[in-house]
Scaffold this motif. Sequence first.
Motif, PDB file in Angstrom:
ATOM      1  N   ASN A   1       0.832  -1.202   0.000  1.00 31.04           N
ATOM      2  CA  ASN A   1       0.000   0.000   0.000  1.00 31.04           C
ATOM      3  C   ASN A   1       0.872   1.259   0.000  1.00 31.04           C
ATOM      4  O   ASN A   1       0.625   2.218   0.736  1.00 31.04           O
TER       5      ASN A   1
ATOM      6  N   GLY B   1       1.966   4.640  -0.963  1.00 29.96           N
ATOM      7  CA  GLY B   1       1.420   5.833  -1.586  1.00 29.96           C
ATOM      8  C   GLY B   1       2.473   6.558  -2.417  1.00 29.96           C
ATOM      9  O   GLY B   1       3.649   6.596  -2.061  1.00 29.96           O
TER      10      GLY B   1
ATOM     11  N   ASP C   1      -5.913   5.168  -2.614  1.00 28.29           N
ATOM     12  CA  ASP C   1      -6.278   4.988  -1.212  1.00 28.29           C
ATOM     13  C   ASP C   1      -5.936   6.282  -0.486  1.00 28.29           C
ATOM     14  O   ASP C   1      -6.372   7.350  -0.899  1.00 28.29           O
TER      15      ASP C   1
ATOM     16  N   GLN D   1      -4.911   8.588   3.323  1.00 26.70           N
ATOM     17  CA  GLN D   1      -4.748   8.752   4.766  1.00 26.70           C
ATOM     18  C   GLN D   1      -6.089   9.028   5.450  1.00 26.70           C
ATOM     19  O   GLN D   1      -6.897   9.809   4.964  1.00 26.70           O
TER      20      GLN D   1
ATOM     21  N   THR E   1       5.935   5.255   7.120  1.00 28.75           N
ATOM     22  CA  THR E   1       4.760   5.498   6.291  1.00 28.75           C
ATOM     23  C   THR E   1       4.599   6.971   5.928  1.00 28.75           C
ATOM     24  O   THR E   1       5.229   7.845   6.508  1.00 28.75           O
TER      25      THR E   1
ATOM     26  N   SER F   1      -3.914   5.938   9.532  1.00 30.60           N
ATOM     27  CA  SER F   1      -3.513   4.803   8.691  1.00 30.60           C
ATOM     28  C   SER F   1      -4.232   4.910   7.352  1.00 30.60           C
ATOM     29  O   SER F   1      -4.713   5.984   6.983  1.00 30.60           O
ATOM     30  N   THR F   2      -4.334   3.789   6.632  1.00 30.83           N
ATOM     31  CA  THR F   2      -4.944   3.809   5.305  1.00 30.83           C
ATOM     32  C   THR F   2      -6.459   3.949   5.399  1.00 30.83           C
ATOM     33  O   THR F   2      -7.098   3.405   6.302  1.00 30.83           O
TER      34      THR F   2
ATOM     35  N   ASN G   1      -8.740   2.619   3.396  1.00 27.30           N
ATOM     36  CA  ASN G   1      -9.397   1.324   3.221  1.00 27.30           C
ATOM     37  C   ASN G   1      -9.225   0.423   4.433  1.00 27.30           C
ATOM     38  O   ASN G   1     -10.152  -0.276   4.830  1.00 27.30           O
TER      39      ASN G   1
ATOM     40  N   GLU H   1     -11.853  10.309   5.579  1.00 26.14           N
ATOM     41  CA  GLU H   1     -10.650  10.532   4.781  1.00 26.14           C
ATOM     42  C   GLU H   1     -10.001  11.863   5.130  1.00 26.14           C
ATOM     43  O   GLU H   1     -10.691  12.847   5.388  1.00 26.14           O
TER      44      GLU H   1
ATOM     45  N   ARG I   1      -6.145  11.859   0.013  1.00 32.09           N
ATOM     46  CA  ARG I   1      -6.069  10.751  -0.942  1.00 32.09           C
ATOM     47  C   ARG I   1      -4.681  10.652  -1.574  1.00 32.09           C
ATOM     48  O   ARG I   1      -4.018  11.667  -1.811  1.00 32.09           O
TER      49      ARG I   1
ATOM     50  N   VAL J   1      -1.752   4.703  -5.082  1.00 30.67           N
ATOM     51  CA  VAL J   1      -0.962   3.611  -4.515  1.00 30.67           C
ATOM     52  C   VAL J   1      -0.456   2.754  -5.658  1.00 30.67           C
ATOM     53  O   VAL J   1      -1.179   2.506  -6.634  1.00 30.67           O
TER      54      VAL J   1
ATOM     55  N   SER K   1     -12.073   2.868  -4.350  1.00 29.73           N
ATOM     56  CA  SER K   1     -10.676   3.215  -4.602  1.00 29.73           C
ATOM     57  C   SER K   1     -10.214   2.827  -6.005  1.00 29.73           C
ATOM     58  O   SER K   1      -9.023   2.861  -6.302  1.00 29.73           O
TER      59      SER K   1
END
Length: 321
Positions: free
Chosen positions: A143, A145, A162, A164, A196, A242-243, A245, A263, A266, A269, A308
């Motif tokens: 994943n 980014g 995807d 943050q 990350t 985190s992500t 999704n 969200e 965005r 990824v 996504s």
Amino acid sequence: MSVPDRATHLRRLRTVATTALLPLLALTACGSGDTPGTTPAGAQASPAPADDPVAAVGKVDSVAALLPADVRKAGTLRIGSSIGSPPGAYYPNGQDKPPAGQDIDIADAVAKVLGVRLERQDASFETILPALGSGKYDVGTGNFGVTTERLKTVDFVTYINDGQGFAVKKGDTTLTTKVTDLTQLCGLNIGTGAGTTFEATLTAQQGVCAEAGKKPYDVKVYSENGATQTALQQGRIDVVMSTINGLRYQAAQPAAQTTFLGEYHRLDVGFAFTKGSPLTKAFQAAVNELIKDGTYARILEKWGTNASAIDTSRINPPEHG
């Protein structure tokens, strides 16, 4: 992703040391390494959906022809995979069994289009991008980014959008609204993953609270999703970044006891490669083939990540503004 300085490295080691013996939520896919009896009551590994949209995928000669001749001859590619939590990549049946997830399915489908076999090596998230430069892996997934900073040293082939987001412990009233400005986090303890974009964002913006005349937020970095979630449930952190999704998926599982706040930012990824890799055009063509034949949509439908979806794969797109 830059190599962390010594202070950051020591901070991570201290964080890992204090969490290594804590119980991990099985939901977050830390698998069979958990100590028996330490999983919180009601938590269980999320079973993988039974459908297999990858099964019918076959080699597409025109796409496979884009691979370098030595790769076509060898018939294998080494892939470094960060196995974290659903729906991206996780162990539904323990670490001694194959991983599952959206990233796993997309990578396997791409390999079938290219007519190659993936030699998958599990690796911690923060080690994969540097290892691409050393030649340890041909491609990395986790994943990752697409950011301006990463594009300086890594090439990307996008396969999903995807980004943050934030989540809190269910019922916690410390933070109850969607985070649109990091000053909303002032005075709070924020948990996130090592290496990350979340860590980078929080660290880069750490001065916003002082500028606003508020108490700074504190960033606590963890090497595993399970440790982050345990810290959240035990009240040692107030919020997780985190992500999108991953947090949305987790909040839908009753055992997780989390609430997704929405969200924040965005990001595209993609598969990650060392700069100048000759593999990018073949991977891009393979992803676009999967989009065209409908396999891509079926994979995202399987994992509940339709929101996504991308229309076309790109090589090194600019970071979203």
